[in-house]
Design a protein around this motif. Structure first.
Motif, PDB file in Angstrom:
ATOM      1  N   HIS A 124       0.883  -0.777   0.263  1.00  0.00           N
ATOM      2  CA  HIS A 124       0.145  -0.122   0.273  1.00  0.00           C
ATOM      3  C   HIS A 124       0.487   1.167   0.182  1.00  0.00           C
ATOM      4  O   HIS A 124       2.427   1.047   1.022  1.00  0.00           O
ATOM      5  CB  HIS A 124      -1.259   0.129   1.101  1.00  0.00           C
ATOM      6  CG  HIS A 124      -2.153  -1.341   0.717  1.00  0.00           C
ATOM      7  ND1 HIS A 124      -3.149  -0.345   0.458  1.00  0.00           N
ATOM      8  CD2 HIS A 124      -2.168  -2.135   1.769  1.00  0.00           C
ATOM      9  CE1 HIS A 124      -3.971  -0.604   0.736  1.00  0.00           C
ATOM     10  NE2 HIS A 124      -3.918  -2.630   1.604  1.00  0.00           N
ATOM     11  N   SER A 125       0.027   2.584  -0.660  1.00  0.00           N
ATOM     12  CA  SER A 125       0.437   3.662  -0.700  1.00  0.00           C
ATOM     13  C   SER A 125       0.206   3.437   0.265  1.00  0.00           C
ATOM     14  O   SER A 125      -1.361   4.679   0.096  1.00  0.00           O
ATOM     15  CB  SER A 125       0.151   4.246  -1.503  1.00  0.00           C
ATOM     16  OG  SER A 125       0.943   5.864  -1.424  1.00  0.00           O
ATOM     17  N   ALA A 126       0.512   4.187   2.178  1.00  0.00           N
ATOM     18  CA  ALA A 126      -0.488   4.717   2.700  1.00  0.00           C
ATOM     19  C   ALA A 126      -0.435   6.495   2.480  1.00  0.00           C
ATOM     20  O   ALA A 126      -1.632   6.712   3.369  1.00  0.00           O
ATOM     21  CB  ALA A 126       0.404   4.030   4.013  1.00  0.00           C
ATOM     22  N   THR A 127      -0.069   6.686   2.201  1.00  0.00           N
ATOM     23  CA  THR A 127       0.015   8.566   1.607  1.00  0.00           C
ATOM     24  C   THR A 127      -1.714   8.853   1.220  1.00  0.00           C
ATOM     25  O   THR A 127      -2.063   9.511   1.209  1.00  0.00           O
ATOM     26  CB  THR A 127       0.743   8.158   0.712  1.00  0.00           C
ATOM     27  OG1 THR A 127       2.457   8.073   1.117  1.00  0.00           O
ATOM     28  CG2 THR A 127       1.295  10.324   0.866  1.00  0.00           C
ATOM     29  N   LYS A 128      -2.038   7.328   0.685  1.00  0.00           N
ATOM     30  CA  LYS A 128      -3.586   7.507  -0.121  1.00  0.00           C
ATOM     31  C   LYS A 128      -4.898   6.725   0.813  1.00  0.00           C
ATOM     32  O   LYS A 128      -4.629   8.123   2.335  1.00  0.00           O
ATOM     33  CB  LYS A 128      -3.663   6.512  -1.436  1.00  0.00           C
ATOM     34  CG  LYS A 128      -2.481   6.697  -2.347  1.00  0.00           C
ATOM     35  CD  LYS A 128      -1.842   8.393  -2.891  1.00  0.00           C
ATOM     36  CE  LYS A 128      -0.759   8.172  -2.961  1.00  0.00           C
ATOM     37  NZ  LYS A 128      -0.309   7.568  -4.098  1.00  0.00           N
ATOM     38  N   TYR A 129      -4.878   6.237   0.775  1.00  0.00           N
ATOM     39  CA  TYR A 129      -6.443   5.974   1.492  1.00  0.00           C
ATOM     40  C   TYR A 129      -6.766   5.931   3.079  1.00  0.00           C
ATOM     41  O   TYR A 129      -6.801   6.175   4.289  1.00  0.00           O
ATOM     42  CB  TYR A 129      -7.523   4.498   0.544  1.00  0.00           C
ATOM     43  CG  TYR A 129      -8.396   5.025  -0.286  1.00  0.00           C
ATOM     44  CD1 TYR A 129      -9.489   5.776  -0.095  1.00  0.00           C
ATOM     45  CD2 TYR A 129      -7.658   5.027  -1.477  1.00  0.00           C
ATOM     46  CE1 TYR A 129     -10.104   6.394  -1.430  1.00  0.00           C
ATOM     47  CE2 TYR A 129      -8.554   5.574  -2.659  1.00  0.00           C
ATOM     48  CZ  TYR A 129      -9.807   5.947  -2.533  1.00  0.00           C
ATOM     49  OH  TYR A 129      -9.980   6.397  -3.640  1.00  0.00           O
ATOM     50  N   LEU A 130      -5.358   4.956   3.462  1.00  0.00           N
ATOM     51  CA  LEU A 130      -5.018   4.603   4.725  1.00  0.00           C
ATOM     52  C   LEU A 130      -4.752   6.157   5.431  1.00  0.00           C
ATOM     53  O   LEU A 130      -5.604   5.797   6.942  1.00  0.00           O
ATOM     54  CB  LEU A 130      -3.832   3.544   4.832  1.00  0.00           C
ATOM     55  CG  LEU A 130      -4.430   2.268   3.402  1.00  0.00           C
ATOM     56  CD1 LEU A 130      -2.328   1.140   4.334  1.00  0.00           C
ATOM     57  CD2 LEU A 130      -5.685   1.443   4.139  1.00  0.00           C
ATOM     58  N   GLY A 147      -7.132   9.939  -2.584  1.00  0.00           N
ATOM     59  CA  GLY A 147      -7.431   9.170  -0.979  1.00  0.00           C
ATOM     60  C   GLY A 147      -8.097   9.710  -0.171  1.00  0.00           C
ATOM     61  O   GLY A 147      -8.063   9.459   0.643  1.00  0.00           O
ATOM     62  N   GLY A 148      -7.415  11.213  -0.613  1.00  0.00           N
ATOM     63  CA  GLY A 148      -8.140  11.989   0.989  1.00  0.00           C
ATOM     64  C   GLY A 148      -9.155  11.685   0.773  1.00  0.00           C
ATOM     65  O   GLY A 148     -10.391  11.558   0.019  1.00  0.00           O
ATOM     66  N   VAL A 149      -9.685  12.807   2.529  1.00  0.00           N
ATOM     67  CA  VAL A 149     -10.731  12.878   2.784  1.00  0.00           C
ATOM     68  C   VAL A 149     -11.963  13.920   1.206  1.00  0.00           C
ATOM     69  O   VAL A 149     -12.776  14.873   1.822  1.00  0.00           O
ATOM     70  CB  VAL A 149     -11.165  13.956   3.692  1.00  0.00           C
ATOM     71  CG1 VAL A 149     -11.253  12.674   5.008  1.00  0.00           C
ATOM     72  CG2 VAL A 149     -10.286  14.669   4.624  1.00  0.00           C
TER      73      VAL A 149
END
Ligand SMILES: *Cc1c(COP(=O)(O)O)cnc(C)c1O
Length: 380
Positions: free
Chosen positions: A196-202, A326-328
C-alpha cells in the motif's frame, strides 16, 4: 497490544493493534518517541530501523488485521514499501513479471533499477491471466499486479493470477492502494504480499507520507531482513497519526464508494461526456470481475470531457486540481499532464489515455455538492 481477527472491518479499524499505557490507562496508544532503548534483560532489542518500536508495531498490526494477513509493516512511503518488497525477493540473474499498467513510480523504479542489478523483467501489456502464465520463466521469482489500475480502472483477475503463480511456484505481489483493505483483500484470494501507499486511503487526509506491507510471518521475515538495510521505517509521530487515521478508514471509504458510484452514474448520463470509467458501472468491461473480487468499487473514477480539460478543471470550485488521491477532500488530475506526462502522446494513445481524460478521487463531502460542482463546470 490488541491482536484481533474475525471482526468486522469497522471494528478492526478502531481496535486492532491498540497498545494502551498500563500506568495511566489512557484509551489510546501513546506516542513512544524513544529512538534509544535498553538492551539488557529485554525480550527483543528495539530500534526504529528494526521496525519493532511500539508505534511501528501497533500500526503494522492494525493494517495486517484489516488485510486479513498475519504480519504488517509500515514504511516512510509507498515506494519504500514497494521497492523493499521487490528487492527482498530478487537477486542477480532472477526474473520478475510485472503488469504494464502500474503506478508510474513503480514502473519507473523497475525500468531504472532492476537492470542495473542484473535482474530481468517482463512487462505484460494485457490483463489476461494467460499472458502472465506465458511470461513466467525458469528464473521467475514473482508476479506483480495492481488492480484497479490507474487511470482507466482496469481490473485483473486476482484469483486467476494467484492460482497460476502457485502452480508454477512463484510468489505474487499486489499493489492494493486504489481498492484499500475495505474494498479488496487479496490475501483471501491467495496473493502472497499486499502493498500500500498509505499516503492515500490509509492516511486519508493528505497529510502523511507512508507505506505498508502485509504478508505471512514467514515472508515478512525475509522482507524484514532487507528492510533493516534499506531503512525506510516510519517515524513514531507519523505512526500515531496513521493509527488515528485508520480508525475512520471504514467509514471514510464507505462514503467514498457511495459518492463515486453516484457521481459515475451522473456523469454517464451527461450528454457532454464521451466516456466514464468506473468498475461499479455495468457498462465497465470488467464490471462482473470487479464484483467478484471487490466488496465495494472504490472512490476512484475517470472520464473524458468533450471540451478543453483545463477549462473544465478551472471551473470547478469544490473539487481541487491536486496530485495524489484517497483523501477526505475530492481531487482531480489530468493524467496526460501528471501521472502519464512522461509518455509521448502516441504512447498514451496506445494505452487509451486521451488528453481529455480526467481522474477523480472522491472525498467524503456531501454528494449533492460534488455533483453540483461537476454540473456547473460542465456547463461552462
Ligand atoms: C501513490 C502510489 C504509490 C506510491 O506511494 P508513495 O506514498 O507516493 O510513495 C504506489 N502505488 C499507487 C497505486 C499509488 O497511488
Amino acid at each position: 497490544m490488541k491482536k484481533m481477527k474475525n471482526h468486522h472491518k469497522s471494528t478492526l479499524a478502531v481496535h486492532a493493534g491498540t497498545a494502551t499505557d498500563p500506568h495511566h490507562k489512557g484509551a489510546v496508544t501513546p506516542i513512544h518517541t524513544s529512538t534509544a532503548f535498553e538492551y539488557l534483560d529485554v525480550e527483543r532489542h528495539a530500534y526504529p530501523r528494526y521496525f519493532n518500536t511500539p508505534n511501528l508495531t501497533v500500526v503494522g498490526e492494525k493494517i495486517a488485521a484489516l488485510e486479513n494477513g498475519e504480519a504488517g509493516m509500515v514504511f516512510s512511503s509507498g515506494m519504500a514499501a514497494i521497492t523493499t518488497a521487490i528487492f527482498a525477493f530478487l537477486k542477480q540473474g532472477d526474473h520478475a513479471v510485472f503488469q504494464n499498467d502500474l503506478y508510474g513510480g513503480t514502473h519507473h523504479a523497475v525500468t531504472k533499477e532492476l537492470e542495473r542489478y542484473g535482474i530481468e523483467y517482463t512487462y505484460v501489456e494485457s490483463m489476461n491471466p494467460e499472458d502472465y502464465r506465458n511470461a513466467i520463466k525458469k528464473n521467475t521469482r514473482f508476479i506483480f499486479i495492481e488492480t484497479p489500475s490507474n487511470p482507466l480502472m482496469k481490473i485483473i483477475d486476482i484469483r486467476a493470477i494467484a492460482e497460476i503463480a502457485k502452480e508454477r511456484g512463484v510468489l505474487t505481489l499486489i499493489d492494493n492502494t486504489f481498492a484499500s483493505p475495505i474494498n479488496q483483500n487479496p490475501i483471501d484470494f491467495g496473493i502472497d504480499v499486499v502493498l500500500h501507499s498509505a499516503t492515500k486511503y490509509l492516511g486519508g487526509h493528505s497529510d502523511i507520507s507512508s507505506g505498508a506491507i502485509v504478508t505471512s510471518h514467514k515472508l515478512m521475515e525475509q522482507i524484514h531482513a532487507s528492510a533493516i538495510h534499506f531503512g525506510g521505517n516510519l517515524d513514531a509521530q507519523a505512526c500515531a497519526l496513521l493509527e488515528r487515521s485508520l480508525k475512520t478508514l471504514e467509514i471514510r471509504v464507505s462514503r467514498q464508494n457511495e459518492n463515486a458510484m453516484a457521481i459515475a452514474e451522473f456523469l454517464e448520463s451527461h450528454p457532454k461526456l464521451e466516456a466514464v470509467y468506473y468498475p461499479g458501472l455495468k457498462s465497465h468491461p470488467d464490471y462482473e470481475l470487479a464484483k467478484s473480487q471487490m466488496g465495494g468499487f472504490g472512490g476512484m473514477l475517470s472520464f473524458e470531457v468533450s471540451g478543453n480539460p483545463d477549462q473544465f478543471v478551472k471551473s470547478l470550485k469544490l473539487i481541487a486540481p491536486v496530485m495524489s488521491l484517497g483523501g477526505v477532500e475530492s481531487t482531480i488530475t489530468c493524467p496526460a499532464q501528471t501521472s502519464h506526462a512522461k509518455l509521448t502522446a502516441d504512447q498514451r494513445k496506445a494505452v487509451g489515455i486521451k488528453d481529455s481524460l480526467l481522474r477523480l478521487s472522491t472525498g467524503i463531502e456531501h454528494v449533492e455538492d460534488l455533483i453540483e460542482d461537476l454540473k456547473r463546470a460542465l456547463e461552462v
